[in-house]
Design a protein around this motif. Sequence first.
Motif, PDB file in Angstrom:
ATOM      1  N   GLY A  82       0.803  -1.213   0.000  1.00  0.00           N
ATOM      2  CA  GLY A  82       0.000   0.000   0.000  1.00  0.00           C
ATOM      3  C   GLY A  82       0.837   1.265   0.000  1.00  0.00           C
ATOM      4  O   GLY A  82       0.541   2.223  -0.724  1.00  0.00           O
ATOM      5  N   GLY A  83       1.897   1.273   0.814  1.00  0.00           N
ATOM      6  CA  GLY A  83       2.775   2.443   0.846  1.00  0.00           C
ATOM      7  C   GLY A  83       3.476   2.671  -0.477  1.00  0.00           C
ATOM      8  O   GLY A  83       3.649   3.817  -0.919  1.00  0.00           O
ATOM      9  N   GLN A  84       3.880   1.583  -1.121  1.00  0.00           N
ATOM     10  CA  GLN A  84       4.526   1.708  -2.433  1.00  0.00           C
ATOM     11  C   GLN A  84       3.540   2.200  -3.486  1.00  0.00           C
ATOM     12  O   GLN A  84       3.910   2.971  -4.378  1.00  0.00           O
ATOM     13  N   LYS A  85       2.275   1.784  -3.388  1.00  0.00           N
ATOM     14  CA  LYS A  85       1.264   2.287  -4.321  1.00  0.00           C
ATOM     15  C   LYS A  85       1.091   3.793  -4.190  1.00  0.00           C
ATOM     16  O   LYS A  85       0.935   4.505  -5.186  1.00  0.00           O
ATOM     17  N   ARG A  86       1.099   4.290  -2.953  1.00  0.00           N
ATOM     18  CA  ARG A  86       0.956   5.729  -2.767  1.00  0.00           C
ATOM     19  C   ARG A  86       2.142   6.466  -3.392  1.00  0.00           C
ATOM     20  O   ARG A  86       1.991   7.532  -3.997  1.00  0.00           O
ATOM     21  N   ARG A  87       3.340   5.891  -3.243  1.00  0.00           N
ATOM     22  CA  ARG A  87       4.514   6.528  -3.836  1.00  0.00           C
ATOM     23  C   ARG A  87       4.450   6.502  -5.358  1.00  0.00           C
ATOM     24  O   ARG A  87       4.832   7.465  -6.028  1.00  0.00           O
ATOM     25  N   VAL A  88       3.942   5.394  -5.927  1.00  0.00           N
ATOM     26  CA  VAL A  88       3.789   5.323  -7.378  1.00  0.00           C
ATOM     27  C   VAL A  88       2.770   6.359  -7.851  1.00  0.00           C
ATOM     28  O   VAL A  88       2.960   7.013  -8.883  1.00  0.00           O
ATOM     29  N   SER A  89       1.684   6.529  -7.092  1.00  0.00           N
ATOM     30  CA  SER A  89       0.668   7.521  -7.455  1.00  0.00           C
ATOM     31  C   SER A  89       1.257   8.920  -7.503  1.00  0.00           C
ATOM     32  O   SER A  89       1.011   9.686  -8.441  1.00  0.00           O
ATOM     33  N   VAL A  90       2.029   9.265  -6.478  1.00  0.00           N
ATOM     34  CA  VAL A  90       2.642  10.595  -6.436  1.00  0.00           C
ATOM     35  C   VAL A  90       3.674  10.738  -7.546  1.00  0.00           C
ATOM     36  O   VAL A  90       3.730  11.758  -8.244  1.00  0.00           O
ATOM     37  N   ALA A  91       4.493   9.699  -7.746  1.00  0.00           N
ATOM     38  CA  ALA A  91       5.538   9.758  -8.775  1.00  0.00           C
ATOM     39  C   ALA A  91       4.936   9.938 -10.163  1.00  0.00           C
ATOM     40  O   ALA A  91       5.465  10.694 -10.986  1.00  0.00           O
ATOM     41  N   SER A  92       3.808   9.273 -10.438  1.00  0.00           N
ATOM     42  CA  SER A  92       3.191   9.392 -11.758  1.00  0.00           C
ATOM     43  C   SER A  92       2.682  10.804 -12.012  1.00  0.00           C
ATOM     44  O   SER A  92       2.601  11.239 -13.160  1.00  0.00           O
ATOM     45  N   GLN A  93       2.338  11.538 -10.956  1.00  0.00           N
ATOM     46  CA  GLN A  93       1.893  12.920 -11.119  1.00  0.00           C
ATOM     47  C   GLN A  93       3.058  13.898 -11.228  1.00  0.00           C
ATOM     48  O   GLN A  93       2.876  15.047 -11.642  1.00  0.00           O
ATOM     49  N   LEU A  94       4.246  13.446 -10.858  1.00  0.00           N
ATOM     50  CA  LEU A  94       5.424  14.316 -10.933  1.00  0.00           C
ATOM     51  C   LEU A  94       6.125  14.233 -12.283  1.00  0.00           C
ATOM     52  O   LEU A  94       7.106  14.937 -12.513  1.00  0.00           O
ATOM     53  N   ILE A  95       5.627  13.371 -13.171  1.00  0.00           N
ATOM     54  CA  ILE A  95       6.230  13.231 -14.499  1.00  0.00           C
ATOM     55  C   ILE A  95       6.281  14.580 -15.204  1.00  0.00           C
ATOM     56  O   ILE A  95       7.257  14.927 -15.876  1.00  0.00           O
ATOM     57  N   THR A  96       5.219  15.360 -15.093  1.00  0.00           N
ATOM     58  CA  THR A  96       5.135  16.649 -15.787  1.00  0.00           C
ATOM     59  C   THR A  96       5.785  17.777 -15.014  1.00  0.00           C
ATOM     60  O   THR A  96       5.695  18.931 -15.425  1.00  0.00           O
ATOM     61  N   CYS A  97       6.421  17.453 -13.899  1.00  0.00           N
ATOM     62  CA  CYS A  97       7.066  18.472 -13.063  1.00  0.00           C
ATOM     63  C   CYS A  97       6.078  19.566 -12.653  1.00  0.00           C
ATOM     64  O   CYS A  97       6.260  20.737 -12.992  1.00  0.00           O
ATOM     65  N   PRO A  98       5.002  19.215 -11.953  1.00  0.00           N
ATOM     66  CA  PRO A  98       4.038  20.239 -11.547  1.00  0.00           C
ATOM     67  C   PRO A  98       4.655  21.216 -10.556  1.00  0.00           C
ATOM     68  O   PRO A  98       5.571  20.872  -9.812  1.00  0.00           O
ATOM     69  N   LYS A  99       4.157  22.415 -10.572  1.00  0.00           N
ATOM     70  CA  LYS A  99       4.623  23.427  -9.630  1.00  0.00           C
ATOM     71  C   LYS A  99       3.880  23.331  -8.308  1.00  0.00           C
ATOM     72  O   LYS A  99       4.398  23.709  -7.265  1.00  0.00           O
ATOM     73  N   ILE A 100       2.630  22.862  -8.373  1.00  0.00           N
ATOM     74  CA  ILE A 100       1.810  22.695  -7.176  1.00  0.00           C
ATOM     75  C   ILE A 100       1.218  21.297  -7.207  1.00  0.00           C
ATOM     76  O   ILE A 100       0.644  20.882  -8.214  1.00  0.00           O
ATOM     77  N   LEU A 101       1.345  20.573  -6.102  1.00  0.00           N
ATOM     78  CA  LEU A 101       0.846  19.208  -6.017  1.00  0.00           C
ATOM     79  C   LEU A 101      -0.157  19.108  -4.874  1.00  0.00           C
ATOM     80  O   LEU A 101       0.132  19.498  -3.743  1.00  0.00           O
ATOM     81  N   PHE A 102      -1.354  18.583  -5.182  1.00  0.00           N
ATOM     82  CA  PHE A 102      -2.397  18.392  -4.176  1.00  0.00           C
ATOM     83  C   PHE A 102      -2.510  16.899  -3.870  1.00  0.00           C
ATOM     84  O   PHE A 102      -2.622  16.079  -4.782  1.00  0.00           O
ATOM     85  N   LEU A 103      -2.512  16.566  -2.584  1.00  0.00           N
ATOM     86  CA  LEU A 103      -2.622  15.177  -2.149  1.00  0.00           C
ATOM     87  C   LEU A 103      -3.848  15.039  -1.253  1.00  0.00           C
ATOM     88  O   LEU A 103      -3.946  15.709  -0.219  1.00  0.00           O
TER      89      LEU A 103
END
Length: 642
Positions: free
Chosen positions: A190-211
Amino acid sequence: MGLAVPLTVTDGGANDASTSDLDVERNGDSRFLMNHSVKSFSWDGLTVTVKDRETKKARDLINDIGGDVQQGELVALMGPSGCGKTTLLNVLARRPAASGAKVLGDSYVNGVKVDAGPFGRMTSYVEQEDALIGSLTVQETLQFAADLSLPSSVTKRQRMDRIRTLLEAFGIQKQASTLVGTPLRKGISGGQKRRVSVASQLITCPKILFLDEPTSGLDSTASYEVMSYAKELARANNIIIIASIHQPSTTTFQLFDKLLLLSGGRSCYFGPVVNVVSYFGQIGHPIPGQTNPAEFLLDIVSADFGGANGLAHERVQAIQQAWAESAEAKGVTQQVMGRASAEMEKKVASLSAEDMARPGPVRITAALLHRSFIKSYRDVVAYGIRIVMYLGLAVMTGTVWIRLHPSQEYIQAFVNAIFFGSAFMSFMAVAYVPAFLEDRATFAKERANGLYGAAPFLISNFLIGLPFLFLMSLLFSIVSYWLSNFRPDGSAFMTWVMWTFLDLVAAESLVVFVTAIFPNFVIALALVAFANGLWMSVSGFLVTPTILNPFWKYVFHYIDYQAYVFQGMMVNEFSQRNYSCGEGCQCMYITDLADQCQIRGTAVLETYGYATGRTGKWLGILVGIIAVYRLLGWAALHLRRT
């Protein structure tokens, strides 16, 4: 290296937060480097109002919320259940707050208002439930996230560099080839899934990230691990991260730079976490030593429990009033209003024009098609189980109606076999409901992040289904057609396969249409089953079209895809086949072959009102019905935003 952001945090330390223009040019990926960084994100007077269902009066979900966040900061959005955390997070992310809600207030990037389009491209949102496809590996998940979000100007090598760095940054490089996991196949934790979720959203290098609730369902160790990575990323890459969180442990709580504490939709505190103890001590609520500050704060701002005679409610109101009148609250308002600058406005406009490109619709459709193909052959729920089901149906129909003879006592059995096979082929398409619901959920989350719309999703979904549906049709026909002894002719067999294939395509299109409108398993399943039952009733077998009630005939029969499949199969079997009248030559149907003790098959067709030579017309109508279902499905997904 072609990497957009310095995501090298595997050693546990934070990299230098700045990236010089020289480094930008050297890396050769200047369009995606943060050379136009978001230095601040602020909001003021945010209020969400809905109409109360009982009183019909306006009710505030959140009321007059303000805040100011700097680059590299990790902010906790905290409060008791029902306090408005998710509503506020959605408003900050420019997502729908609630059905029929009215939103007031403003948000600013670098001190200026930004249009929804550019804002959506500089932000990413990770929802509480992981938007991951279980049949993909961790690396494939990031690869498709890159394909769906990065334009063609980013080379394949640059993409792989970015993916590799993200895998290392989140400590999941050893799980790169591991499946995320499905109900039938175990995957990552489960913890690794959360990290994969966040990492997949960082592909585009967002300036603001909402979790949204990034630690939901995780134990304290995994929660700390996830938020620790988030903090390192925020500092190392100058990202603003705002996370709603329910009840963090002491160590996890101390990772946050700032806290926005809500109760009943109103602010109770906003400011540095290190100042929480002193502030609440000043207003008469000192935090005891050896106590988890987060738990203590949640207890004192909750009015739902432990408040005899309304004391808890009064306490919360006093805390809210104390914050509204505090120097800290006034300071936040002054910070928000003091950031506006024409120079910053130019920078934000430049950011949206130069840095925020996205891939075109053809490339997005191709990426979705590739992803769907991988899922379709790895996930047995999608098509594997259905292939087994149709093979089972083929064996059943072929053995029940086995070795039918071309004689008049078997004519009705031939008709029954045609109806049963075609009708139940389409009826069993209800098995596609759970697979499409999973795809639809992924689409909804990816669309909310601005990756693509309904058209690429439905086009890829339609195209990827065709070869599998044809395979099902072919396997079913190979078994059942020859066992039942339908007309022994190669062209007749291929025509049967064609009708079976179109039957399945139409049935699956109906599933797509219904499920697009009602994304609930029980409701969608019931409606699809009901619709197929209706189509069976008016298809022409149970009641022939010649005597069918005019209402059902003109309202439903002519739009019934099963009716055209049944007609086509009947013509395929009876138009060019003769049947013996048996001993005594007592023919059930009188035709020009009666003197030869035979029945011409066209006589059977005449009793149903079916004429030959109309196969092309029926085929065109059936293709039109399929197209209408798909277009209605597109309209439903396009108009429905949840």
